[in-house]
Design a protein around this motif. Structure first.
Motif, short mmCIF file in Angstrom:
data_model
loop_
_atom_site.label_atom_id
_atom_site.label_comp_id
_atom_site.label_asym_id
_atom_site.label_seq_id
_atom_site.Cartn_x
_atom_site.Cartn_y
_atom_site.Cartn_z
N ARG A 104 0.85 -1.19 0.00
CA ARG A 104 0.00 0.00 0.00
C ARG A 104 0.89 1.24 0.00
O ARG A 104 2.05 1.20 0.43
CB ARG A 104 -0.95 0.01 1.20
CG ARG A 104 -1.89 -1.19 1.21
CD ARG A 104 -2.86 -1.14 2.36
NE ARG A 104 -3.88 -0.12 2.15
CZ ARG A 104 -4.64 0.39 3.11
NH1 ARG A 104 -4.47 -0.01 4.36
NH2 ARG A 104 -5.55 1.29 2.84
N PHE A 105 0.29 2.35 -0.47
CA PHE A 105 1.09 3.55 -0.73
C PHE A 105 0.49 4.81 -0.11
O PHE A 105 -0.72 4.91 0.09
CB PHE A 105 1.17 3.80 -2.25
CG PHE A 105 1.82 2.69 -3.03
CD1 PHE A 105 3.19 2.69 -3.24
CD2 PHE A 105 1.06 1.64 -3.54
CE1 PHE A 105 3.79 1.67 -3.97
CE2 PHE A 105 1.65 0.62 -4.27
CZ PHE A 105 3.02 0.63 -4.49
N CYS A 106 1.40 5.76 0.13
CA CYS A 106 1.02 7.14 0.43
C CYS A 106 1.58 7.99 -0.72
O CYS A 106 2.76 8.36 -0.70
CB CYS A 106 1.60 7.60 1.76
SG CYS A 106 1.39 9.38 2.07
N PRO A 107 0.79 8.25 -1.77
CA PRO A 107 1.28 9.07 -2.87
C PRO A 107 1.44 10.53 -2.46
O PRO A 107 0.59 11.08 -1.77
CB PRO A 107 0.22 8.90 -3.95
CG PRO A 107 -1.02 8.50 -3.22
CD PRO A 107 -0.57 7.76 -2.01
N THR A 108 2.52 11.13 -2.88
CA THR A 108 2.82 12.53 -2.56
C THR A 108 3.47 13.17 -3.79
O THR A 108 4.30 12.54 -4.44
CB THR A 108 3.79 12.63 -1.37
OG1 THR A 108 3.24 11.95 -0.25
CG2 THR A 108 4.06 14.07 -0.99
N GLY A 109 3.09 14.41 -4.06
CA GLY A 109 3.67 15.12 -5.19
C GLY A 109 2.64 15.32 -6.28
O GLY A 109 2.34 14.40 -7.04
N GLY A 110 2.07 16.51 -6.30
CA GLY A 110 1.05 16.81 -7.31
C GLY A 110 -0.36 16.49 -6.87
O GLY A 110 -1.29 16.60 -7.68
#
Length: 223
Positions: A168-174
């Motif tokens: 699982r992910f924590c997307p960051t950036g944009g």
């Protein structure tokens, strides 16, 4: 499996549970670079008043470690982590300052291995399947996708969900209000990181009420 392997497996499972817990609490994690020491407490208070109580304080500025120490001392109800941790020295300094979690923009074998022996959970950065495999081999199952939009955004996350079904992910950036819901709708996204709720000019002007309002509005998008 040796006793040491069992111990390491148990420790990693505990850290994954910690990351899951803080991300469930956060949903949206402010990624904060402190420009002035005087902004530390009022900015944190404004974000918390809007419902954002898990804060990633980056070490991009000279005030990063100071902010972590101050918030751990003065705002113990918040969950405060260190971001932009690039090497072992920064990792040690962040832990010494009291960081409750570590976030890196990318992954190195040196940092991933060092974190195995730490009590502080790490969310290592990834931008590719190869990065994920580097951490996966050591037991990591939770990652920060950075920079998310540049790396392919939601399409990339959907594709990565195939070979990495338990990651699982924590997307960051944009990430912003226009795409926030699309990210959070994905089953392999546990929270997102962002900065849009505290525009740098608002911080410079001390517009704490606006930051509180924007934080609350961001969470309302996920209601």
């Amino acid at each position: 499996m040796t006793t040491n392997d069992n111990r390491q497996h148990t420790r990693m499972a505990e850290k994954i549970a910690q990351i899951d817990s803080l991300c469930a609490r956060a949903r949206i994690m402010p990624v904060i670079t402190i420009a002035r020491e005087a902004d530390i407490l009022p900015l944190a208070d404004a974000l918390a008043a809007g419902g954002l109580s898990v804060l990633e304080i980056t070490l991009r500025s000279a005030h990063g470690l100071t902010a972590i120490r101050l918030l751990r001392e003065q705002r113990p109800e918040l969950c405060v982590g260190a971001g932009t941790v690039l090497d072992l020295q920064m990792l040690a300094a962040a832990e010494e300052a009291g960081a409750q979690f570590i976030v890196t923009p990318g992954s190195t074998a040196e940092l991933l291995k060092a974190s195995l022996d730490s009590e502080v959970p790490m969310l290592p950065g990834t931008s590719s399947a190869s990065d994920i495999m580097l951490g996966y081999a050591l037991g990591y199952r939770r990652f920060k996708l950075f920079p998310a939009e540049v790396c392919g955004g939601t399409a990339a996350l959907k594709a990565l969900g195939g070979p990495f079904g338990d990651v699982r992910f924590c997307p960051t950036g944009g990430i912003n209000p226009d795409n926030l819901q699309r990210y959070m709708a994905l089953p392999n996204v546990m929270c997102v990181g962002g900065t849009w709720m505290f525009d740098s000019q608002w911080v410079k002007n001390g517009d704490w009420a606006r930051i509180q309002q924007c934080s609350a509005e961001a969470l309302q998008l996920l209601a």
